[in-house]
Design an enzyme around this catalytic site. Structure first.
Site, mmCIF file in Angstrom:
data_model
loop_
_atom_site.group_PDB
_atom_site.id
_atom_site.type_symbol
_atom_site.label_atom_id
_atom_site.label_comp_id
_atom_site.label_asym_id
_atom_site.label_seq_id
_atom_site.Cartn_x
_atom_site.Cartn_y
_atom_site.Cartn_z
ATOM 1 N N HIS A 161 -5.485 -3.737 1.638
ATOM 2 C CA HIS A 161 -5.865 -4.504 2.674
ATOM 3 C C HIS A 161 -6.523 -5.828 2.062
ATOM 4 C CE1 HIS A 161 -5.002 -1.210 4.852
ATOM 5 N NE2 HIS A 161 -5.233 -1.641 6.107
ATOM 6 N N GLU A 221 -19.107 4.536 0.213
ATOM 7 C CA GLU A 221 -18.342 4.094 -0.768
ATOM 8 C C GLU A 221 -19.046 4.012 -1.929
ATOM 9 O OE1 GLU A 221 -18.875 2.537 1.996
ATOM 10 O OE2 GLU A 221 -16.715 2.561 2.977
ATOM 11 N N ARG A 265 0.849 -1.106 0.081
ATOM 12 C CA ARG A 265 0.249 -0.085 -0.066
ATOM 13 C C ARG A 265 0.842 1.323 -0.042
ATOM 14 N NH1 ARG A 265 -2.082 0.582 6.273
ATOM 15 N NH2 ARG A 265 -0.297 -0.467 7.200
ATOM 16 N N ASP A 286 -8.087 -8.116 11.738
ATOM 17 C CA ASP A 286 -9.323 -7.676 11.710
ATOM 18 C C ASP A 286 -10.444 -8.598 11.271
ATOM 19 O OD1 ASP A 286 -8.946 -4.852 12.324
ATOM 20 O OD2 ASP A 286 -8.971 -4.034 10.300
ATOM 21 N N ARG A 319 -1.793 -4.837 2.882
ATOM 22 C CA ARG A 319 -1.462 -4.145 4.307
ATOM 23 C C ARG A 319 -0.097 -4.503 4.668
ATOM 24 N NH1 ARG A 319 -2.559 -5.455 10.053
ATOM 25 N NH2 ARG A 319 -2.522 -3.422 11.076
ATOM 26 N N PHE A 337 -14.617 -3.227 0.584
ATOM 27 C CA PHE A 337 -15.520 -1.981 0.428
ATOM 28 C C PHE A 337 -15.389 -1.214 -1.027
ATOM 29 C CE2 PHE A 337 -13.892 -1.783 5.125
ATOM 30 C CZ PHE A 337 -14.829 -2.754 5.315
ATOM 31 N N SER A 387 -4.734 4.713 6.127
ATOM 32 C CA SER A 387 -4.728 3.166 5.799
ATOM 33 C C SER A 387 -4.233 2.940 4.385
ATOM 34 C CB SER A 387 -6.040 2.601 6.142
ATOM 35 O OG SER A 387 -6.471 2.568 7.450
#
Lengths: 284, 318
Positions: free
Chosen positions: B112, B61, B13, B120, B170, B86, B40
């Site tokens: 991610h 989104e 990322r 998560d 990530r 998302f 993020s």
């Protein structure tokens, strides 16, 4: 494009557009006449009197022109008629609506390259977001022209509309005029029975919009209201127009009911509609 | 066999963040949108440098995808940023109608992705995204393998015209491709190691693990050809067929469900052109769970030993 200034001439155009709608839907025995008829006066006025646009030379970016986005894409018949009659494509092409190999898809699309259409719509609730993006780009490009949208009141059931409604005032999208077709009908019945929208104007006002209302069948009122809306742009807030219309307006048996939301007439009913809708400017 | 050395570790990322900033400096039409995950997505540098070209949409989104589609009408090149789940499942219809079907030049940057999101848990671990987006006409799907390649891929997708899904991750991950890499071209597979016994086709984080596996296989006398399939659509079919013809068997390795992803894309090519034994290294049609990235890769069968085992199995099927 040469604008139509007289109410009488606009009325003639709107009458022909109504006739086009019913003939298109009847011909292919498919499509959405009810909402289309209800928006004929507004879209005729917008395209022939209000919009700054160049139908003969359509460009995707619409630079230095106003843009219009039809978010409730199922009322494509009215849009196609207005687009064709204002010069985006030949009027004869209305014959191809919903037939195989046509540019006039059931719901508006860009895939076939139909002039006048800038994004696909039909799956509801997406047009306001797209219009906001286009309006944002106009600001960045220092293009002072405006972006107009049309939405069904049933379409406001969609959550994405309210995401967009929240975004636009926060980001001062004040070159956007969104028109809500408040005909109080959706496919399954009256809006207030299916999922009550209540006071739509109050909802938009609560989200930070400037809200005005309009009689969607009074051409002078449409002209005046759109002029007023235009005068309210550039003040840090988007504008919502709650447009009161009657679904099916102009064809007696289609008026004020959801029955003709997405249904073509049979032959006798088609003939009855034709008798009520005069051919003012020549059929396609 | 060509050996790859890790020159350090960085998250892919961050490669996106650096590439986006560079692209923004090169082209003033490049814009960035984010749905409340700017840090993020490593989009802060772009936001700080070009505040007028950065749009914070909040946690909405669907609206973000629509706005991006609208921006392209005015000639902008928008990158949307949020987590892979998302960026896809949540907004599939918006991508389908307003972006893909409408042919809009939107770049969907999805971070991610996969199991390596880690702690998560399954709600945030997208294992279906490659499959979903690959099914949409007009979409290009790019899954770069390390920090350097993610930077290059970001620049490359910004310079092409058309809607793109750019997938990255990530965790800190080994860097093994060069900062400037003339062999990296969208749509063109990279043969990382040449081999004769088995072809390993991988994308994303799995490329590094596949190179580790190839070294282990070499020590056991099995010559593996590792292909970095960073572009899953359009797929470099010729590279797949040429390698499969040479080695006679294929392993695919992806941080994704076994259904719909890289493995299925490769299988479809082989089935049509050169039926070849194939083994999948992928998540076995299950959701993930909380854990550290490498714990999860191990538990769900995506670690280096899993690739080695799959290679041996498929060699045995020749």
């Amino acid at each position: 494009m040469k604008k139509i200034d007289s109410i009488e001439e606009l009325q003639k155009m709107a009458a022909q557009v109504r006739r086009d709608i019913v003939r298109m839907v009847y011909r292919v025995q498919s499509g959405h006449p009810g909402g289309s008829l209800g928006c004929a006066d507004f879209l005729t006025t917008l395209y022939f009197k209000v919009l700054n646009h160049d139908p003969a030379n359509f460009t995707m970016d619409g630079k230095d022109q106003d843009l219009f986005f039809l978010s409730n894409g199922h009322i494509s018949p009215v849009w196609y008629s207005v687009l064709a009659r204002s010069g985006y494509f030949p009027v004869e092409e209305l014959n191809t609506f919903r037939f195989l190999n046509s540019r006039l898809q059931g719901h508006p699309a860009t895939e076939e390259g139909l002039p006048g259409v800038r994004v696909a719509s039909g799956s509801l609730g997406q047009g306001m977001s797209v219009a906001i993006g286009a309006a944002y780009a106009k600001k960045l490009n220092q293009d002072p022209n405006l972006v107009y949208t049309l939405h069904g009141d049933g379409e406001l059931n969609e959550g994405q509309i309210w995401e967009a409604a929240l975004f636009a005032p926060h980001h001062k999208i004040d070159n956007l005029i969104s028109v809500i077709d408040r005909n109080s009908q959706q496919i399954d019945g009256p809006t207030e029975k299916v999922l009550a929208m209540g006071d739509i104007g109050a909802k938009f006002a609560a989200f930070g919009w400037q809200v005005i209302s309009m009689d969607g069948h009074d051409l002078q009122n449409i002209i005046d209201t759109l002029a007023r809306a235009k005068s309210m742009t550039g003040q840090g807030k988007p504008i919502a127009i709650i447009m009161h219309t009657e679904m099916g307006k102009g064809v007696d048996y289609m008026e004020g009911t959801h029955e003709w939301h997405g249904k073509p007439p049979t032959e006798p009913l088609f003939e009855r509609a034709m008798a009520q809708l005069p051919e003012t400017l020549g059929d396609f | 066999m060509k050996k790859y050395i890790s020159t350090g570790k960085k998250d892919t990322r961050s490669g996106f963040g650096v590439g986006l900033l560079e692209l923004g400096k090169k082209n003033e039409n490049v814009m960035a949108l984010c749905a409340d995950l700017t840090g993020s997505l490593k989009m802060n540098a772009f936001e700080d440098t070009f505040p007028e070209r950065f749009i914070q949409t909040g946690i909405s989104e669907a609206n973000m995808i629509g706005i991006a589609a609208g921006l392209t009408i005015g000639g902008k090149i928008p990158f949307t940023g949020t987590f892979a789940n998302f960026s896809t499942a949540r907004v599939m219809d918006q991508i389908r109608q307003s972006v893909a079907y409408s042919g809009k030049n939107v770049k969907i940057a999805a971070s991610h992705a996969g199991l390596t999101l880690g702690e998560d848990g399954a709600t945030h671990q997208s294992l279906e995204d490659i499959g979903m987006i690959r099914m949409l006409p007009h979409m290009t799907v790019v899954v770069p393998c390390d920090y350097n390649q993610t930077r290059l891929a970001t620049i490359a997708v910004g310079e092409m015209v058309g809607p793109v899904y750019l997938r990255f991750g990530r965790p800190s991950w080994d860097i093994f491709t060069p900062a400037e890499d003339p062999t990296f071209q969208l749509g063109k597979a990279q043969v990382m190691t040449e081999g004769t016994d088995v072809t390993i086709i991988a994308c994303g984080h799995m490329v590094w693990l596949s190179l580790q596996a190839a070294e282990q296989l070499e020590a056991e006398g099995i010559s593996a050809e590792v292909i970095n399939m960073h572009t899953i659509k359009p797929l470099d079919e010729a590279a797949i067929v040429a390698s499969a013809r040479k080695t006679g068997c294929v392993v695919t390795a992806e941080e994704h469900n076994r259904y719909g992803g890289l493995g299925d894309a490769v299988a479809q090519v082989l089935g049509r052109q050169l039926p070849t034994p194939q083994e999948y290294v992928a998540v076995n049609d299950t959701f993930g769970e909380s854990g550290t990235p490498m714990e999860l890769m191990k538990k769900y069968g995506l670690d280096t030993p899993d690739i080695v085992a799959a290679a041996k199995r498929v060699v045995g099927r020749k």
